[in-house]
Design a protein around this motif. Structure first.
Motif, PDB file in Angstrom:
ATOM      1  N   LEU A   1       0.507  -0.871   0.580  1.00 53.48           N
ATOM      2  CA  LEU A   1       0.024   0.089   0.674  1.00 53.48           C
ATOM      3  C   LEU A   1       0.627   1.054   0.408  1.00 53.48           C
ATOM      4  O   LEU A   1       0.420   1.991  -0.380  1.00 53.48           O
ATOM      5  CB  LEU A   1      -0.372   0.297   1.192  1.00 53.48           C
ATOM      6  N   GLY A   2       1.965   1.317   0.827  1.00 51.30           N
ATOM      7  CA  GLY A   2       3.020   2.406   0.934  1.00 51.30           C
ATOM      8  C   GLY A   2       3.444   2.796   0.046  1.00 51.30           C
ATOM      9  O   GLY A   2       3.047   4.043  -1.097  1.00 51.30           O
ATOM     10  N   PHE A   3       3.717   1.525  -1.230  1.00 58.83           N
ATOM     11  CA  PHE A   3       4.711   1.709  -2.084  1.00 58.83           C
ATOM     12  C   PHE A   3       3.393   2.412  -3.269  1.00 58.83           C
ATOM     13  O   PHE A   3       3.763   3.025  -4.510  1.00 58.83           O
ATOM     14  CB  PHE A   3       5.460   0.713  -2.689  1.00 58.83           C
ATOM     15  N   ALA A   4       2.164   1.924  -3.196  1.00 56.86           N
ATOM     16  CA  ALA A   4       1.333   2.623  -4.626  1.00 56.86           C
ATOM     17  C   ALA A   4       0.963   3.237  -3.891  1.00 56.86           C
ATOM     18  O   ALA A   4       0.964   4.262  -5.121  1.00 56.86           O
ATOM     19  CB  ALA A   4       0.151   1.534  -4.511  1.00 56.86           C
ATOM     20  N   ALA A   5       0.312   3.800  -2.252  1.00 57.16           N
ATOM     21  CA  ALA A   5       0.921   5.606  -2.634  1.00 57.16           C
ATOM     22  C   ALA A   5       1.761   6.507  -3.206  1.00 57.16           C
ATOM     23  O   ALA A   5       1.364   7.085  -3.752  1.00 57.16           O
ATOM     24  CB  ALA A   5       0.371   5.692  -1.438  1.00 57.16           C
ATOM     25  N   LEU A   6       2.902   5.898  -2.772  1.00 56.65           N
ATOM     26  CA  LEU A   6       3.876   6.615  -3.407  1.00 56.65           C
ATOM     27  C   LEU A   6       4.213   7.321  -5.149  1.00 56.65           C
ATOM     28  O   LEU A   6       4.281   7.814  -5.418  1.00 56.65           O
ATOM     29  CB  LEU A   6       5.537   6.059  -3.079  1.00 56.65           C
TER      30      LEU A   6
ATOM     31  N   MET B   1      -0.755  19.092  -7.181  1.00 54.78           N
ATOM     32  CA  MET B   1      -0.381  18.269  -6.469  1.00 54.78           C
ATOM     33  C   MET B   1       0.023  18.407  -5.397  1.00 54.78           C
ATOM     34  O   MET B   1       0.401  17.587  -4.803  1.00 54.78           O
ATOM     35  CB  MET B   1       0.541  20.310  -6.819  1.00 54.78           C
ATOM     36  N   VAL B   2      -1.283  19.553  -4.527  1.00 51.31           N
ATOM     37  CA  VAL B   2      -1.538  18.965  -2.971  1.00 51.31           C
ATOM     38  C   VAL B   2      -1.734  17.706  -3.310  1.00 51.31           C
ATOM     39  O   VAL B   2      -1.070  17.090  -2.602  1.00 51.31           O
ATOM     40  CB  VAL B   2      -2.500  19.934  -2.697  1.00 51.31           C
ATOM     41  N   LEU B   3      -2.783  16.692  -3.901  1.00 52.34           N
ATOM     42  CA  LEU B   3      -3.242  15.790  -3.474  1.00 52.34           C
ATOM     43  C   LEU B   3      -1.911  14.376  -3.848  1.00 52.34           C
ATOM     44  O   LEU B   3      -1.611  13.834  -3.324  1.00 52.34           O
ATOM     45  CB  LEU B   3      -3.838  14.700  -4.497  1.00 52.34           C
ATOM     46  N   GLY B   4      -1.369  14.708  -4.762  1.00 53.61           N
ATOM     47  CA  GLY B   4       0.151  13.788  -4.723  1.00 53.61           C
ATOM     48  C   GLY B   4       0.767  13.648  -4.052  1.00 53.61           C
ATOM     49  O   GLY B   4       1.635  12.720  -3.547  1.00 53.61           O
ATOM     50  N   LEU B   5       0.848  15.124  -3.582  1.00 53.77           N
ATOM     51  CA  LEU B   5       2.331  15.449  -1.725  1.00 53.77           C
ATOM     52  C   LEU B   5       1.264  14.829  -0.493  1.00 53.77           C
ATOM     53  O   LEU B   5       2.026  14.110   0.313  1.00 53.77           O
ATOM     54  CB  LEU B   5       2.123  17.078  -1.256  1.00 53.77           C
ATOM     55  N   LEU B   6       0.216  14.680  -0.903  1.00 50.63           N
ATOM     56  CA  LEU B   6      -0.677  14.160   0.447  1.00 50.63           C
ATOM     57  C   LEU B   6      -0.544  12.414   0.143  1.00 50.63           C
ATOM     58  O   LEU B   6      -0.070  12.040   1.182  1.00 50.63           O
ATOM     59  CB  LEU B   6      -1.808  14.238   0.661  1.00 50.63           C
ATOM     60  N   LEU B   7      -0.629  12.093  -0.607  1.00 49.56           N
ATOM     61  CA  LEU B   7      -0.672  10.525  -1.273  1.00 49.56           C
ATOM     62  C   LEU B   7       1.002  10.339  -1.411  1.00 49.56           C
ATOM     63  O   LEU B   7       1.297   9.345  -0.617  1.00 49.56           O
ATOM     64  CB  LEU B   7      -0.823  10.578  -2.953  1.00 49.56           C
ATOM     65  N   VAL B   8       2.205  10.799  -1.244  1.00 51.66           N
ATOM     66  CA  VAL B   8       3.365  10.335  -1.126  1.00 51.66           C
ATOM     67  C   VAL B   8       4.056  10.074   0.566  1.00 51.66           C
ATOM     68  O   VAL B   8       4.831   9.258   0.860  1.00 51.66           O
ATOM     69  CB  VAL B   8       4.014  11.583  -2.064  1.00 51.66           C
ATOM     70  N   ALA B   9       3.394  11.722   1.264  1.00 57.04           N
ATOM     71  CA  ALA B   9       3.292  11.718   2.384  1.00 57.04           C
ATOM     72  C   ALA B   9       2.369  10.171   3.346  1.00 57.04           C
ATOM     73  O   ALA B   9       3.318   9.791   4.273  1.00 57.04           O
ATOM     74  CB  ALA B   9       3.232  12.586   3.241  1.00 57.04           C
ATOM     75  N   PHE B  10       1.779   9.714   3.196  1.00 60.08           N
ATOM     76  CA  PHE B  10       0.890   8.882   3.193  1.00 60.08           C
ATOM     77  C   PHE B  10       1.416   7.561   3.290  1.00 60.08           C
ATOM     78  O   PHE B  10       1.695   6.787   3.376  1.00 60.08           O
ATOM     79  CB  PHE B  10      -0.964   8.742   2.519  1.00 60.08           C
ATOM     80  N   GLY B  11       1.793   7.526   1.659  1.00 60.15           N
ATOM     81  CA  GLY B  11       3.009   6.506   1.117  1.00 60.15           C
ATOM     82  C   GLY B  11       4.365   5.908   2.153  1.00 60.15           C
ATOM     83  O   GLY B  11       4.220   5.270   2.207  1.00 60.15           O
TER      84      GLY B  11
ATOM     85  N   VAL C   1       7.477   3.559   6.758  1.00 57.82           N
ATOM     86  CA  VAL C   1       8.175   3.510   7.619  1.00 57.82           C
ATOM     87  C   VAL C   1       6.985   3.148   8.608  1.00 57.82           C
ATOM     88  O   VAL C   1       7.604   2.072   9.030  1.00 57.82           O
ATOM     89  CB  VAL C   1       8.243   4.725   7.522  1.00 57.82           C
ATOM     90  N   ALA C   2       6.521   2.240   9.024  1.00 58.90           N
ATOM     91  CA  ALA C   2       5.251   2.062   9.775  1.00 58.90           C
ATOM     92  C   ALA C   2       5.697   0.326   9.408  1.00 58.90           C
ATOM     93  O   ALA C   2       5.870  -0.270   9.883  1.00 58.90           O
ATOM     94  CB  ALA C   2       4.097   1.612   9.415  1.00 58.90           C
ATOM     95  N   ALA C   3       5.686   0.159   8.364  1.00 55.56           N
ATOM     96  CA  ALA C   3       5.734  -1.421   7.871  1.00 55.56           C
ATOM     97  C   ALA C   3       7.769  -1.574   8.285  1.00 55.56           C
ATOM     98  O   ALA C   3       7.411  -2.658   8.719  1.00 55.56           O
ATOM     99  CB  ALA C   3       5.906  -2.018   6.504  1.00 55.56           C
ATOM    100  N   LEU C   4       8.618  -0.732   7.883  1.00 55.80           N
ATOM    101  CA  LEU C   4       9.946  -1.132   8.007  1.00 55.80           C
ATOM    102  C   LEU C   4       9.969  -1.906   9.708  1.00 55.80           C
ATOM    103  O   LEU C   4      10.741  -1.969  10.333  1.00 55.80           O
ATOM    104  CB  LEU C   4      10.636  -0.395   7.828  1.00 55.80           C
ATOM    105  N   ARG C   5       9.418  -0.939  10.181  1.00 57.02           N
ATOM    106  CA  ARG C   5       9.576  -0.620  12.144  1.00 57.02           C
ATOM    107  C   ARG C   5       8.653  -1.675  12.485  1.00 57.02           C
ATOM    108  O   ARG C   5       9.218  -2.580  13.550  1.00 57.02           O
ATOM    109  CB  ARG C   5       8.639   0.727  12.766  1.00 57.02           C
ATOM    110  N   ARG C   6       7.991  -2.083  12.176  1.00 52.66           N
ATOM    111  CA  ARG C   6       7.289  -3.331  11.945  1.00 52.66           C
ATOM    112  C   ARG C   6       7.671  -4.783  12.247  1.00 52.66           C
ATOM    113  O   ARG C   6       7.956  -5.417  13.210  1.00 52.66           O
ATOM    114  CB  ARG C   6       5.724  -3.759  11.569  1.00 52.66           C
ATOM    115  N   ARG C   7       8.695  -5.023  11.196  1.00 50.22           N
ATOM    116  CA  ARG C   7       9.964  -5.877  11.476  1.00 50.22           C
ATOM    117  C   ARG C   7      10.617  -5.586  12.143  1.00 50.22           C
ATOM    118  O   ARG C   7      11.426  -6.649  12.930  1.00 50.22           O
ATOM    119  CB  ARG C   7      10.393  -5.862   9.607  1.00 50.22           C
TER     120      ARG C   7
END
Length: 217
Positions: free
Chosen positions: A8-13, A188-198, A203-209
């Motif tokens: 999901l993160g990479f898709a959002a990015l 542009m704003v939507l793109g920035l929000l999606l990048v931030a969300f991704g 980061v959450a996935a990597l920390r989970r590991r």
């Protein structure tokens, strides 16, 4: 769960980067009056001139609602020209008196026209007085004609002011849709929000590991 977060993160990015890039490109393509311009091209013909549907300039897939799209025709080089827009029903009988080129496809960036020569006859009557044009401009370059598109079948023409054959001009087309700059900024704003969300999801996935306790031996 970690794999799902990563996907999901990479898709959002990816979606955010594409959306933001599209917004930036759209914003950069607008001029100071918020027109999306085609870029200039040299149009030359030995016939009476060029005729095309205004819907082709506005984009047929977008549809036209009254006053929702403004069309602009600019001429940066050329002498003794006439630019006009009129209902097709009024313009067609006049244009039928001389051979001319019909523009049936317009592509932007760079400007490319697909055109076909039709009709017979050498010259037209001077266009300015030939019929009641909805909008028109004539003379030597620079010329600038803008028109708020209306429902119905309208055509634009690029002719010589005296009606004689032989048009040679550097022409640029432009369109302005309602809220066009706002849509670009929103992209542009939507793109920035999606990048931030991704980024947060990755980061959450990597920390989970990394927080998983080591397995007992």
């Amino acid at each position: 769960m970690r794999l799902v977060l990563l996907l999901l993160g990479f898709a959002a990015l990816i979606a955010g980067a594409a959306c933001g890039a599209s917004g930036v490109a759209s914003l950069r393509s607008l001029d100071e009056d918020d027109y999306l311009l085609s870029g200039p091209a040299r149009l030359t013909t030995s016939t009476a001139g060029f005729v095309g549907s205004t819907a082709e300039l506005a984009g047929r897939s977008s549809g036209i609602r009254n006053n929702s799209v403004t069309i602009r025709i600019r001429v940066s080089d050329g002498r003794g020209l006439f630019l006009g827009i009129a209902p097709a029903a009024a313009a067609d009988p006049y244009l039928a008196a001389a051979r001319h080129e019909v523009v049936d496809q317009v592509r932007y960036d760079p400007l490319e026209l697909r055109r076909t020569a039709v009709g017979a006859g050498d010259a037209l009557a001077p266009p300015a007085d030939a019929l009641a044009w909805t909008a028109s401009a004539s003379g030597d370059a620079p010329l600038d004609l803008s028109w708020s598109a209306q429902n119905g079948d309208y055509v634009f023409v690029i002719l010589r002011a005296d009606g004689r054959p032989g048009v040679d001009a550097a022409v640029e087309f432009g369109t302005k849709f309602r809220y066009q700059r706002g849509y670009a900024i929103a992209g542009m704003v939507l793109g920035l929000l999606l990048v931030a969300f991704g980024f947060v999801l990755v980061v959450a996935a990597l920390r989970r590991r990394s927080s998983r306790p080591p397995s007992a031996t």
